[in-house]
Design a protein around this motif. Structure first.
Motif, PDB file in Angstrom:
ATOM      1  N   VAL A   1      40.889  42.422  43.263  1.00 10.51           N
ATOM      2  CA  VAL A   1      41.102  42.960  41.912  1.00 10.51           C
ATOM      3  C   VAL A   1      39.776  43.056  41.166  1.00 10.51           C
ATOM      4  N   PHE A   2      38.965  41.988  41.238  1.00  2.32           N
ATOM      5  CA  PHE A   2      37.682  41.981  40.534  1.00  2.32           C
ATOM      6  C   PHE A   2      36.717  43.009  41.121  1.00  2.32           C
ATOM      7  N   VAL A   3      36.687  43.138  42.445  1.00  4.80           N
ATOM      8  CA  VAL A   3      35.803  44.125  43.073  1.00  4.80           C
ATOM      9  C   VAL A   3      36.171  45.533  42.619  1.00  4.80           C
ATOM     10  N   THR A   4      37.455  45.832  42.654  1.00  2.00           N
ATOM     11  CA  THR A   4      37.910  47.169  42.273  1.00  2.00           C
ATOM     12  C   THR A   4      37.582  47.465  40.817  1.00  2.00           C
ATOM     13  N   TRP A   5      37.868  46.506  39.957  1.00  2.00           N
ATOM     14  CA  TRP A   5      37.582  46.698  38.534  1.00  2.00           C
ATOM     15  C   TRP A   5      36.087  46.864  38.305  1.00  2.00           C
ATOM     16  N   MET A   6      35.268  46.040  38.968  1.00  2.00           N
ATOM     17  CA  MET A   6      33.818  46.096  38.782  1.00  2.00           C
ATOM     18  C   MET A   6      33.241  47.430  39.223  1.00  2.00           C
ATOM     19  N   ILE A   7      33.697  47.939  40.352  1.00  2.00           N
ATOM     20  CA  ILE A   7      33.157  49.189  40.884  1.00  2.00           C
ATOM     21  C   ILE A   7      33.454  50.355  39.947  1.00  2.00           C
ATOM     22  N   PHE A   8      34.699  50.458  39.507  1.00  2.00           N
ATOM     23  CA  PHE A   8      35.060  51.582  38.636  1.00  2.00           C
ATOM     24  C   PHE A   8      34.482  51.410  37.232  1.00  2.00           C
ATOM     25  N   TRP A   9      34.389  50.157  36.754  1.00  2.00           N
ATOM     26  CA  TRP A   9      33.797  49.925  35.434  1.00  2.00           C
ATOM     27  C   TRP A   9      32.326  50.309  35.427  1.00  2.00           C
ATOM     28  N   MET A  10      31.600  49.931  36.482  1.00  2.00           N
ATOM     29  CA  MET A  10      30.173  50.245  36.543  1.00  2.00           C
ATOM     30  C   MET A  10      29.961  51.748  36.628  1.00  2.00           C
TER      31      MET A  10
ATOM     32  N   GLY B   1      43.766  38.422  53.071  1.00  2.00           N
ATOM     33  CA  GLY B   1      44.704  37.756  52.170  1.00  2.00           C
ATOM     34  C   GLY B   1      46.141  37.892  52.644  1.00  2.00           C
ATOM     35  N   VAL B   2      46.501  39.073  53.127  1.00  2.00           N
ATOM     36  CA  VAL B   2      47.847  39.271  53.676  1.00  2.00           C
ATOM     37  C   VAL B   2      48.057  38.376  54.892  1.00  2.00           C
ATOM     38  N   HIS B   3      47.018  38.267  55.736  1.00  2.00           N
ATOM     39  CA  HIS B   3      47.109  37.395  56.905  1.00  2.00           C
ATOM     40  C   HIS B   3      47.340  35.943  56.487  1.00  2.00           C
ATOM     41  N   ASP B   4      46.648  35.490  55.442  1.00  2.00           N
ATOM     42  CA  ASP B   4      46.839  34.121  54.962  1.00  2.00           C
ATOM     43  C   ASP B   4      48.228  33.922  54.377  1.00  2.00           C
ATOM     44  N   PHE B   5      48.749  34.919  53.679  1.00  2.00           N
ATOM     45  CA  PHE B   5      50.117  34.830  53.171  1.00  2.00           C
ATOM     46  C   PHE B   5      51.100  34.692  54.335  1.00  2.00           C
TER      47      PHE B   5
ATOM     48  N   ASP C   1      48.972  24.819  55.059  1.00  2.00           N
ATOM     49  CA  ASP C   1      49.716  25.867  54.357  1.00  2.00           C
ATOM     50  C   ASP C   1      49.204  26.036  52.926  1.00  2.00           C
ATOM     51  N   GLU C   2      48.880  24.918  52.262  1.00  2.00           N
ATOM     52  CA  GLU C   2      48.339  24.993  50.911  1.00  2.00           C
ATOM     53  C   GLU C   2      46.982  25.690  50.899  1.00  2.00           C
ATOM     54  N   ARG C   3      46.158  25.371  51.882  1.00  2.00           N
ATOM     55  CA  ARG C   3      44.834  26.015  51.954  1.00  2.00           C
ATOM     56  C   ARG C   3      44.959  27.502  52.255  1.00  2.00           C
ATOM     57  N   GLU C   4      45.875  27.854  53.149  1.00  2.00           N
ATOM     58  CA  GLU C   4      46.076  29.272  53.451  1.00  2.00           C
ATOM     59  C   GLU C   4      46.556  30.030  52.219  1.00  2.00           C
ATOM     60  N   LEU C   5      47.473  29.414  51.475  1.00  2.00           N
ATOM     61  CA  LEU C   5      47.989  30.062  50.278  1.00  2.00           C
ATOM     62  C   LEU C   5      46.896  30.192  49.220  1.00  2.00           C
ATOM     63  N   PHE C   6      46.068  29.166  49.088  1.00  2.00           N
ATOM     64  CA  PHE C   6      44.962  29.222  48.130  1.00  2.00           C
ATOM     65  C   PHE C   6      43.976  30.331  48.502  1.00  2.00           C
ATOM     66  N   ASP C   7      43.641  30.413  49.792  1.00  2.00           N
ATOM     67  CA  ASP C   7      42.731  31.461  50.243  1.00  2.00           C
ATOM     68  C   ASP C   7      43.323  32.841  50.028  1.00  2.00           C
ATOM     69  N   ALA C   8      44.634  32.958  50.220  1.00  2.00           N
ATOM     70  CA  ALA C   8      45.288  34.253  50.017  1.00  2.00           C
ATOM     71  C   ALA C   8      45.215  34.687  48.559  1.00  2.00           C
ATOM     72  N   VAL C   9      45.475  33.745  47.654  1.00  2.00           N
ATOM     73  CA  VAL C   9      45.443  34.068  46.220  1.00  2.00           C
ATOM     74  C   VAL C   9      44.025  34.436  45.786  1.00  2.00           C
ATOM     75  N   THR C  10      43.023  33.668  46.231  1.00  2.00           N
ATOM     76  CA  THR C  10      41.645  33.987  45.864  1.00  2.00           C
ATOM     77  C   THR C  10      41.209  35.329  46.464  1.00  2.00           C
ATOM     78  N   SER C  11      41.713  35.661  47.642  1.00  2.00           N
ATOM     79  CA  SER C  11      41.376  36.948  48.250  1.00  2.00           C
ATOM     80  C   SER C  11      41.912  38.101  47.414  1.00  2.00           C
ATOM     81  N   VAL C  12      43.164  38.002  46.987  1.00  2.00           N
ATOM     82  CA  VAL C  12      43.746  39.059  46.163  1.00  2.00           C
ATOM     83  C   VAL C  12      43.011  39.156  44.826  1.00  2.00           C
ATOM     84  N   ALA C  13      42.680  37.998  44.233  1.00  2.00           N
ATOM     85  CA  ALA C  13      41.930  38.011  42.975  1.00  2.00           C
ATOM     86  C   ALA C  13      40.558  38.665  43.159  1.00  2.00           C
ATOM     87  N   ALA C  14      39.899  38.369  44.280  1.00  2.00           N
ATOM     88  CA  ALA C  14      38.589  38.967  44.554  1.00  2.00           C
ATOM     89  C   ALA C  14      38.687  40.477  44.683  1.00  2.00           C
TER      90      ALA C  14
END
Length: 295
Positions: free
Chosen positions: A83-92, A201-205, A68-81
Motif C-alpha cells: 500500500v505504501f509503495v503504491t501510494w508513494m510512487i503515484f504521489w511522487m 504476503g498471500v503466501h504467508d496468509f 503462525d503468528e509470525r507468518e500472519l505478522f509478515d503477511a500484514v506488514t507485506s500488504v501494508a508495504a
C-alpha cells in the motif's frame, strides 16, 4: 539484494532531494544560522526510522511465539508495504513538479515561528521517507531471503549511500540527471517488486491458515526455472517469481502488477487550455456600456 538496493536508492534520493531543497533555501536566503535546526530534525527522523525498523524485526523474532503468528505478522506488514509503495510512487509522480515550492513555503512559515518549528518541519519532511523505507525493506527482505541474510541490509545501505552521493552532486551542480525518467523507471521496477511482496504476503496468509490453497499450485516450471541457477535467484529475489506458486499467489501477482503498471505508465492527461477571450464586436454595432459606479 538488488530489490533492496533499489528501495534504498529510490527512497534515499527522494529524502536527499528534500534535504537539498531545504538547505539550498536557507543558504540562498542567507539564513545559515537555521541549518543546525534542520539537521537536528533530519537526524531525529533518521533515528525514528531506524527504531521503527528495529521494532518491526524485534516484534517478528522475539515478541511473537508461534510460527503462525509470525507468518500472519509478515503477511500484514507485506500488504501494508505494498500500500505504501503504491501510494508513494503515484504521489511522487503527481507532486514532483510542485514539491520544491511547497517545501519552501512550509519552511518560510516555520522560520517565522522559530527554531523548534524549523526542526519539526525538517523532521516531518524526511520521516515519511524513512518510515516507508523501513517497512518496505523489511517486507522485501523477508520475501527475498526470509530475513536470514545480512545481504539485503547491506544492499539497502548501499542504495542509500548512492542516493546521498547523487543528491550531493546534484546540489553542487556537478551532475545532471533526468529525474522524471529516473523516477519513472525506478517506479516501474518498484511496482514489480511490490507485486512480489504482495505475492509473498498471500503466501504467508496461506501458511498462517487464513487463506486456503497453499499446496494447490498454479503451474510447475521447475524444469525451465531451476531454483539453483543465478537467474532463478534473481527473479525470485527481485520480483518473487518462483517455479511453483500457488493459484492464489499467481493471481495476486498478476492482479496487482498488470493494472498498477498500466496506470503508472500511461501518459498523464494534458492540462486544459484556458478559454479564449470573446471576440470584439464588428465595427458599427451597438455595445452595452456599463455606467460608472459612484464612489
Amino acid at each position: 539484494m538488488f530489490a533492496t538496493y533499489l528501495i534504498g536508492l529510490r527512497e534515499g534520493l527522494e529524502a536527499t532531494l528534500v534535504v537539498s531543497i531545504l538547505v539550498a533555501f536557507l543558504v540562498k536566503s542567507d539564513r545559515r544560522g537555521r541549518l543546525p535546526q534542520v539537521w537536528l530534525g533530519i537526524g531525529a527522523a533518521v533515528a525514528l526510522s531506524v527504531l521503527f525498523g528495529w521494532l518491526i524485526e524485534y516484534t517478528s523474532t522475539t515478541l511473537l511465539d508461534t510460527s503462525d503468528e509470525r507468518e500472519l505478522f509478515d503477511a500484514v506488514t507485506s500488504v501494508a508495504a505494498v500500500v505504501f509503495v503504491t501510494w508513494m510512487i503515484f504521489w511522487m509522480r503527481k507532486a514532483a513538479r510542485s514539491i520544491a515550492g511547497e517545501l519552501r513555503g512550509k519552511l518560510s512559515d516555520a522560520l517565522a515561528v522559530g527554531a523548534f518549528a524549523v526542526a519539526g518541519m525538517a523532521f516531518l519532511a524526511v520521516v515519511r521517507e524513512g518510515l516507508e523505507t523501513a517497512l518496505i525493506f523489511y517486507s522485501a527482505a523477508q520475501s527475498a531471503a526470509g530475513g536470514a541474510s545480512r545481504g539485503p541490509l547491506l544492499a539497502l545501505i548501499g542504495g542509500i549511500l548512492t542516493a546521498v552521493v547523487i543528491g550531493f552532486l546534484l546540489y553542487r551542480s556537478a551532475l545532471k540527471l533526468n529525474l522524471s525518467k529516473f523516477f519513472t523507471w525506478t517506479g516501474a521496477l518498484l511496482i514489480l517488486v511490490a507485486a512480489g511482496i504482495f505475492k509473498y504476503g498471500v503466501h504467508d496468509f496461506q501458511e498462517a491458515g487464513v487463506l486456503p490453497g497453499l499446496n494447490n499450485h498454479a503451474f510447475d516450471i521447475s524444469s525451465v526455472l531451476d531454483p539453483s541457477t543465478w537467474y532463478a535467484a534473481l527473479l525470485s529475489g527481485m520480483f518473487n517469481i518462483t517455479a511453483t506458486p500457488s493459484v492464489l499467489e499467481a493471481i495476486a501477482w498478476v492482479a496487482y502488477a498488470v493494472p498498477v503498471l498500466l496506470l503508472f505508465l500511461r501518459k498523464p492527461a494534458a492540462p486544459a487550455r484556458p478559454a479564449a477571450p470573446p471576440a470584439a464586436p464588428p465595427a458599427g454595432t451597438d455595445t452595452p456600456v456599463t455606467a460608472p459606479q459612484r464612489a
